[in-house]
Design a protein around this motif. Structure first.
Motif, PDB file in Angstrom:
ATOM      1  N   THR A   1      -3.668   5.621   1.612  1.00 56.31           N
ATOM      2  CA  THR A   1      -4.541   4.855   0.717  1.00 56.31           C
ATOM      3  C   THR A   1      -3.721   4.240  -0.410  1.00 56.31           C
ATOM      4  OG1 THR A   1      -6.428   6.268   1.219  1.00 56.31           O
ATOM      5  CG2 THR A   1      -6.543   4.992  -0.826  1.00 56.31           C
ATOM      6  N   GLN A   2      -2.805   5.005  -0.986  1.00 57.85           N
ATOM      7  CA  GLN A   2      -1.943   4.494  -2.061  1.00 57.85           C
ATOM      8  C   GLN A   2      -1.025   3.390  -1.535  1.00 57.85           C
ATOM      9  OE1 GLN A   2      -2.075   5.013  -5.244  1.00 57.85           O
ATOM     10  NE2 GLN A   2      -0.302   3.755  -5.737  1.00 57.85           N
ATOM     11  N   LEU A   3      -0.457   3.591  -0.351  1.00 62.37           N
ATOM     12  CA  LEU A   3       0.428   2.590   0.236  1.00 62.37           C
ATOM     13  C   LEU A   3      -0.320   1.279   0.461  1.00 62.37           C
ATOM     14  CD1 LEU A   3       3.211   3.077   2.661  1.00 62.37           C
ATOM     15  CD2 LEU A   3       1.468   1.483   3.371  1.00 62.37           C
ATOM     16  N   LYS A   4      -1.530   1.353   1.008  1.00 69.54           N
ATOM     17  CA  LYS A   4      -2.334   0.143   1.243  1.00 69.54           C
ATOM     18  C   LYS A   4      -2.708  -0.526  -0.079  1.00 69.54           C
ATOM     19  CE  LYS A   4      -2.239   0.367   5.633  1.00 69.54           C
ATOM     20  NZ  LYS A   4      -1.337  -0.529   6.336  1.00 69.54           N
ATOM     21  N   HIS A   5      -2.977   0.272  -1.104  1.00 66.46           N
ATOM     22  CA  HIS A   5      -3.286  -0.272  -2.423  1.00 66.46           C
ATOM     23  C   HIS A   5      -2.092  -1.051  -2.975  1.00 66.46           C
ATOM     24  CE1 HIS A   5      -4.860  -0.606  -6.475  1.00 66.46           C
ATOM     25  NE2 HIS A   5      -3.742  -0.057  -6.928  1.00 66.46           N
ATOM     26  N   GLU A   6      -0.900  -0.469  -2.878  1.00 72.44           N
ATOM     27  CA  GLU A   6       0.313  -1.146  -3.354  1.00 72.44           C
ATOM     28  C   GLU A   6       0.538  -2.448  -2.581  1.00 72.44           C
ATOM     29  OE1 GLU A   6       2.183  -0.480  -5.902  1.00 72.44           O
ATOM     30  OE2 GLU A   6       1.426   1.501  -6.422  1.00 72.44           O
ATOM     31  N   GLU A   7       0.315  -2.428  -1.267  1.00 67.70           N
ATOM     32  CA  GLU A   7       0.481  -3.652  -0.481  1.00 67.70           C
ATOM     33  C   GLU A   7      -0.537  -4.715  -0.876  1.00 67.70           C
ATOM     34  OE1 GLU A   7       2.581  -2.087   3.604  1.00 67.70           O
ATOM     35  OE2 GLU A   7       0.404  -2.319   3.601  1.00 67.70           O
ATOM     36  N   SER A   8      -1.769  -4.314  -1.150  1.00 68.10           N
ATOM     37  CA  SER A   8      -2.787  -5.295  -1.557  1.00 68.10           C
ATOM     38  C   SER A   8      -2.447  -5.915  -2.909  1.00 68.10           C
ATOM     39  CB  SER A   8      -4.177  -4.671  -1.582  1.00 68.10           C
ATOM     40  OG  SER A   8      -4.298  -3.723  -2.615  1.00 68.10           O
ATOM     41  N   LEU A   9      -1.822  -5.133  -3.795  1.00 66.63           N
ATOM     42  CA  LEU A   9      -1.375  -5.694  -5.075  1.00 66.63           C
ATOM     43  C   LEU A   9      -0.265  -6.724  -4.871  1.00 66.63           C
ATOM     44  CD1 LEU A   9      -1.294  -2.597  -7.461  1.00 66.63           C
ATOM     45  CD2 LEU A   9      -2.834  -4.556  -7.547  1.00 66.63           C
ATOM     46  N   ARG A  10       0.641  -6.454  -3.945  1.00 71.58           N
ATOM     47  CA  ARG A  10       1.715  -7.424  -3.666  1.00 71.58           C
ATOM     48  C   ARG A  10       1.122  -8.733  -3.152  1.00 71.58           C
ATOM     49  NH1 ARG A  10       3.474  -6.161  -7.200  1.00 71.58           N
ATOM     50  NH2 ARG A  10       2.523  -4.155  -7.282  1.00 71.58           N
ATOM     51  N   ILE A  11       0.133  -8.642  -2.281  1.00 71.19           N
ATOM     52  CA  ILE A  11      -0.529  -9.850  -1.763  1.00 71.19           C
ATOM     53  C   ILE A  11      -1.220 -10.587  -2.909  1.00 71.19           C
ATOM     54  CG2 ILE A  11      -2.396 -10.672  -0.269  1.00 71.19           C
ATOM     55  CD1 ILE A  11      -1.625  -8.296   1.619  1.00 71.19           C
ATOM     56  N   LYS A  12      -1.909  -9.848  -3.759  1.00 71.33           N
ATOM     57  CA  LYS A  12      -2.606 -10.455  -4.902  1.00 71.33           C
ATOM     58  C   LYS A  12      -1.637 -11.192  -5.824  1.00 71.33           C
ATOM     59  CE  LYS A  12      -5.317  -9.129  -8.933  1.00 71.33           C
ATOM     60  NZ  LYS A  12      -5.856  -8.012  -9.710  1.00 71.33           N
ATOM     61  N   HIS A  13      -0.410 -10.664  -5.964  1.00 69.90           N
ATOM     62  CA  HIS A  13       0.601 -11.269  -6.825  1.00 69.90           C
ATOM     63  C   HIS A  13       1.515 -12.235  -6.079  1.00 69.90           C
ATOM     64  CE1 HIS A  13      -0.365  -9.004 -10.463  1.00 69.90           C
ATOM     65  NE2 HIS A  13      -0.644  -8.011  -9.653  1.00 69.90           N
ATOM     66  N   GLN A  14       1.059 -12.657  -4.888  1.00 64.34           N
ATOM     67  CA  GLN A  14       1.692 -13.707  -4.095  1.00 64.34           C
ATOM     68  C   GLN A  14       3.080 -13.341  -3.573  1.00 64.34           C
ATOM     69  OE1 GLN A  14       1.283 -16.854  -6.927  1.00 64.34           O
ATOM     70  NE2 GLN A  14      -0.839 -17.224  -6.394  1.00 64.34           N
TER      71      GLN A  14
END
Length: 77
Positions: A60-73
């Protein structure tokens, strides 16, 4: 061990960044999510390490970190 690497390159803004996320288990049956980031080619980087008791929490934490990277382009490598 699982690892994902992300980069963000915007030459007009002098932005050359990387972000690496890894998931590993340790000797005590815990799961460790480690994040490293910084400027591409720099000698210094920053690191954040979080330990979880279950694989589900770590994922869950790993997916959260990846979604933040996508959000920050950031783009996956």
């Amino acid at each position: 061990m699982m690892m994902s690497t992300w980069i963000k390159i915007e030459p007009t803004r002098d932005c050359y960044r990387f972000y690496a996320i890894s998931l590993a288990s340790d000797f005590f049956n815990a799961y460790v999510v480690s994040c490293e980031w910084g400027r591409i080619g720099a000698k210094k980087l920053r690191r954040k390490v979080t330990v979880f008791n279950s694989l589900d929490e770590a994922m869950t934490q790993l997916k959260h970190e990846e979604s933040l990277r996508i959000k920050h382009q950031y783009q996956p490598v």
